[in-house]
Every structure is written in structure tokens, then in C-alpha cells.
Design a protein around this motif. Structure first.
Motif, PDB file in Angstrom:
ATOM      1  N   ALA A 153       0.773  -1.133   0.057  1.00 25.05           N
ATOM      2  CA  ALA A 153      -0.019  -0.126  -0.117  1.00 25.05           C
ATOM      3  C   ALA A 153       0.810   1.264   0.057  1.00 25.05           C
ATOM      4  N   VAL A 171      -1.019   5.320   3.434  1.00 27.22           N
ATOM      5  CA  VAL A 171      -1.944   4.342   3.839  1.00 27.22           C
ATOM      6  C   VAL A 171      -1.426   3.600   4.861  1.00 27.22           C
ATOM      7  N   GLY A 197      -7.630   1.636   1.055  1.00 26.60           N
ATOM      8  CA  GLY A 197      -6.421   1.555  -0.072  1.00 26.60           C
ATOM      9  C   GLY A 197      -5.291   0.753   0.397  1.00 26.60           C
TER      10      GLY A 197
END
Length: 474
Positions: free
Chosen positions: A173, A177, A339
Motif C-alpha cells: 500500500a 495508507v 486503500g
């Protein structure tokens, strides 16, 4: 004797990989399709200091050196076609022993030396030669129709820079995030949003709010004997304060008040210390496409709030395992909505009443447990295992070869034929250097105790304890 699946690369160098056959899925590459694709691994422990910069205080060069060499446990995951960046070449005796146990050793790349306190990613970014080599390797893999996948312990801005500079596919990620997921307050809010069971407590933004929460939790019906106060960031037990009396609370509040003056956004999570029957860590994998799977569960061994080892497989009953899988799928879906993709380690508890509190905290990165999650081809499916972590302080240096010799003398060293014994899975963390000033040697020992029965595993664990105690007293 069990062996790992063979590498499927042909002698001409042609290689199938996820880019040609299916989307990237780390678990499949580590379990079913070990001959496919090429992964570049990096064990960049200490990512929290890049996500949430803070003054480091007094630097302990010895501790920095030891922690940095924990990177060698990444060898437990590697395949022979992979690449692994380490800050130093491992002890040859260690690599030979791993091969003898059945592990597959990748190509090891080493950046130019730098200060002990520098993270491994910093060393890579400072080494133009290595950056060029990584770029060449990525282009060569692309020419063969594949992709060089970059899988770090955690993704920060530094790993993103390495990927961009070298043309690597960073399978993690975005760093922003990852930083947001590694926030204990955000973890609680996520659990509440999903309607999951949580510990009694609340988020506090001042010392007075903490004092009020303490009173609520320790007075009246259902009062708790202890309260834990958590800073939102921190790893390895840092930023956790277990408080069992007003006399311990007040000095802590003075410290936290000083911290709040420097940070107007300061907040803490205050929770009752729940009586529990087990601390369970489960490893989640969230694929880039959003598939979610719990791929490992371990019962953690803690000293207060500090991890000292684990036991696996867990034996909590099929009903509890099914609940964990359901919780894991819910958590994984929510993380993907935010995300996140990649490995996440989730700490949870089972209370003495049998209730599962599925999120105590989420680590949006690899954890030590991750590296011990794919050992079935080495240990066997029915093995009972205890992982242990020891701090050692010895009068004289102790190399990996010397340690294995002592384990052999005690009939403790892991034997693959029997599937029993002590498997030491790092060499550079051992007390191999004399401290400055010549006052002894410090290090850490990471060991896995394996046996076919729990009683035998416990016996070997006790014998290892006694052996190390004798070494420290010598």
C-alpha cells in the motif's frame, strides 16, 4: 525427508510469473507457485520512525546493530530465484545450515556500508552502484516477460523512492495508507465502525480526560484492576503504559501533559486491561485485487505488553477459528476499502469468558510472525512449535557455528529427519561482537523449538532456557 517445491525456471532463463498468468498474489507465490516470478525482498524494520518521525533520544549503537541484523529472518521466505537485500553478507555457516535444513537461499545483494543507525533503505538509496544493478535486473526481468516484484517489510517514502528509481513493482500500500493503518486509535475506530467487540475504554485528548477514563474503568461495578494507556504509534511495546494504581498514574500524566504541549493533536487510547485466556496474532493477506485470507494464527507469549515468543498451531477449537476467519474477512475488506493491500499482522485476545476481541492493534506491515508462517515444508504439517526470543549478555563472543555446536552437545539442535529440536534462524543478531569498552557481548537469539508433541516441545524449551542461563553465568 520433505523438500520445498522445485524451482520451475528453465535453464535458458525463461520464467513464468504473475504478470503472464495471473495477478500478483503473495501467498500463492510462497505456497503453490514457488517457481514463478521473482521477488526482491527488503527487511526494513523500524518503518515507524519514517511514518511518524520523532526525536530518537539517546542512540544505542549496539542495539541498532543487533536490530538491523534481524533482517536475516527474511531468508525463511525466499525462493532460489529471488533477490534479498541485506546490509551484510550472512555467516556462511548459517547459510549452509539453512540449506541443510531445506531452506532455499536467494541471491543476496549488499549495499555500501553506512552507520548502524541508518535504515537499510537509506543505505540502498545512498548506493548508486546497487541502484543501477537493481534497475538492470528489473529491465532484464521485463525483457523475459516478467516483473521484478518489490516486497518490503513495510512501505515508507524510502521504499517508494527505491521502486521509482529502479523501475520495480512495489507490492504494498502507499506509505501514507500504511502509516494510517499503523495507528492504534484508528484501529479501534475501525473495529467500532465494523461493529466488532472492543475493550472497554475510549480515546482521550488530554491528561484530564485520561484521569476521567481511569476513574470510569477502575471504579464501580465491573471495575478493572489495571488500565492500559496507548500512544497511537509505536512498536515492540513502546508507547504502552500498564497502570495499576493512582500512584503510578499521576507521574505518567505529568509526562503525557508535557508531550501534549509539544503536540496539540496528541491523543491516547485508554482501555481496561481485560482478563484473557489467550493472546492471538493472526496474519492477514489483502491482495491488490481485494482478496482476503488469514494465512497464519499464533498464540503470543507476552511479558506484560512485550512480545517474547509464540506457540503454533493454535488450539482454540473450530468455532473460534471460524469466528476469526469471519472477522479477518471483514477487517481485510475494510482495509482494502481504505486503500490497503499486503500483509497485516493483527493482535487480538480471547477473554476468560471466551469472547474474542478481534482487534487490539493492527500492524500494516510484516511482523516477526509473518516470517514463521511458511515453515510446513521444513517442519511438517503436524509439528508443534514454540518461537522464542532471548536477549543475551555473555562474557565472550558466540558465533552461529559455536552456538550450534553447544546445541548439538546438549542434543538440542534441530534435526530434519526427526522433525525435532532448536532451529536458530538469525546469525547476525547473536553476541558476536565485544561491546565498546570491552565489557562483554550483547545480542539476541531467535529460535524455533519444534517437536511432534507439546510435552516434548515444552521439554526442549526448558532445556534451552537452562543452557542459555548457564552460558550467561559462565
Amino acid at each position: 525427508m520433505i523438500s520445498l517445491p522445485a524451482n520451475n525456471r528453465s535453464e535458458t532463463g525463461n520464467r513464468s510469473g504473475p504478470s503472464a498468468t495471473e495477478p500478483f498474489h503473495l501467498l500463492r507465490l510462497l505456497r503453490e507457485n514457488r517457481g514463478e516470478g521473482v521477488i526482491l525482498w527488503l527487511f526494513n524494520i523500524g518503518a515507524e520512525r519514517y511514518w511518524n518521525p520523532a526525536p530518537r533520544g539517546i542512540t544505542d549503537r549496539s542495539e541498532d546493530r543487533i536490530v538491523s541484523r534481524m533482517e536475516e529472518m527474511n531468508l525463511l521466505l525466499c525462493r532460489p530465484q529471488d533477490l534479498l537485500i541485506l546490509r551484510e553478507q550472512p555467516d556462511e555457516a548459517f547459510l549452509a545450515r539453512l540449506r541443510g535444513w531445506g531452506f532455499e537461499i536467494p541471491r543476496i545483494l549488499v549495499p555500501a556500508p553506512g552507520p548502524d543507525q541508518a535504515g537499510i533503505a537509506e543505505l540502498v538509496l545512498a548506493d548508486e552502484r546497487l541502484l543501477g544493478e537493481l534497475g538492470d535486473l528489473a529491465r532484464a526481468e521485463e525483457e523475459r516477460g516478467g516483473t521484478l516484484f518489490f516486497v518490503p517489510y513495510a512501505a515508507t517514502l524510502l521504499e517508494e523512492r527505491i521502486a521509482e528509481r529502479c523501475g520495480l513493482a512495489l507490492m504494498a500500500a502507499p506509505s501514507s495508507v500504511g502509516a494510517a493503518v499503523n495507528d492504534k486509535i484508528a484501529n479501534r475506530l475501525l473495529a467500532e465502525e465494523l461493529g466488532l467487540p472492543v475493550c472497554a475504554g475510549r480515546v482521550c485528548r488530554s491528561a484530564e480526560e485520561i484521569r476521567s477514563a481511569w476513574k470510569e474503568l477502575t471504579e464501580g461495578e465491573g471495575a478493572f484492576r489495571k488500565v492500559i494507556i496507548k500512544e497511537p504509534h509505536g512498536a515492540s511495546g513502546k508507547g504502552l503504559y500498564l497502570v495499576d494504581s493512582p500512584e503510578r498514574l499521576e507521574p505518567l500524566l505529568h509526562r503525557l501533559e508535557r508531550s501534549a504541549k509539544r503536540n496539540t493533536a496528541a491523543a491516547w487510547l485508554v482501555e481496561g486491561w481485560q482478563p484473557k485466556s489467550a493472546d492471538i496474532n493472526f496474519q492477514l493477506y489483502v491482495s491488490p485485487q481485494g482478496e482476503t485470507e488469514i494465512f497464519s494464527m499464533k498464540e503470543q507469549m507476552l511479558r506484560d505488553t512485550v512480545y517474547i515468543g509464540s506457540r503454533f498451531p493454535v488450539e482454540i477449537g473450530e468455532t473460534a477459528v471460524s469466528e476469526y476467519r469471519r472477522y479477518g474477512e471483514e477487517i481485510g475488506r475494510k482495509l482494502h476499502e481504505q486503500g490497503y493491500s499486503g500483509v497485516a499482522g493483527v493482535d487480538s485476545i480471547i477473554t476468560t469468558d471466551g469472547e474474542i476481541i478481534p482487534i487490539i492493534e493492527i500492524n500494516g506491515r510484516f511482523t516477526l510472525s509473518t516470517y514463521l508462517s511458511f515453515l510446513a515444508p521444513i517442519l511438517g504439517e503436524r509439528t508443534k512449535a514454540i518461537s522464542r526470543y532471548f536477549r543475551l549478555s555473555l562474557a565472550e563472543p558466540l558465533s552461529f557455528g559455536e552456538l550450534c555446536g553447544k546445541l548439538e552437545q546438549e542434543e538440542l539442535l534441530f534435526d530434519r529427519e526427526s522433525g525435532e529440536g532448536v532451529l536458530v534462524y538469525t546469525s547476525g543478531t547473536l553476541p558476536v561482537f565485544r561491546e565498546e569498552g570491552g565489557e562483554g557481548c550483547k545480542g539476541r537469539l531467535f529460535a524455533l523449538i519444534a517437536a511432534r508433541q507439546w510435552s516434548r516441545a515444552e521439554e526442549l524449551n526448558d532445556r534451552l532456557d537452562r543452557m542459555l542461563d548457564r552460558l550467561e553465568k559462565a
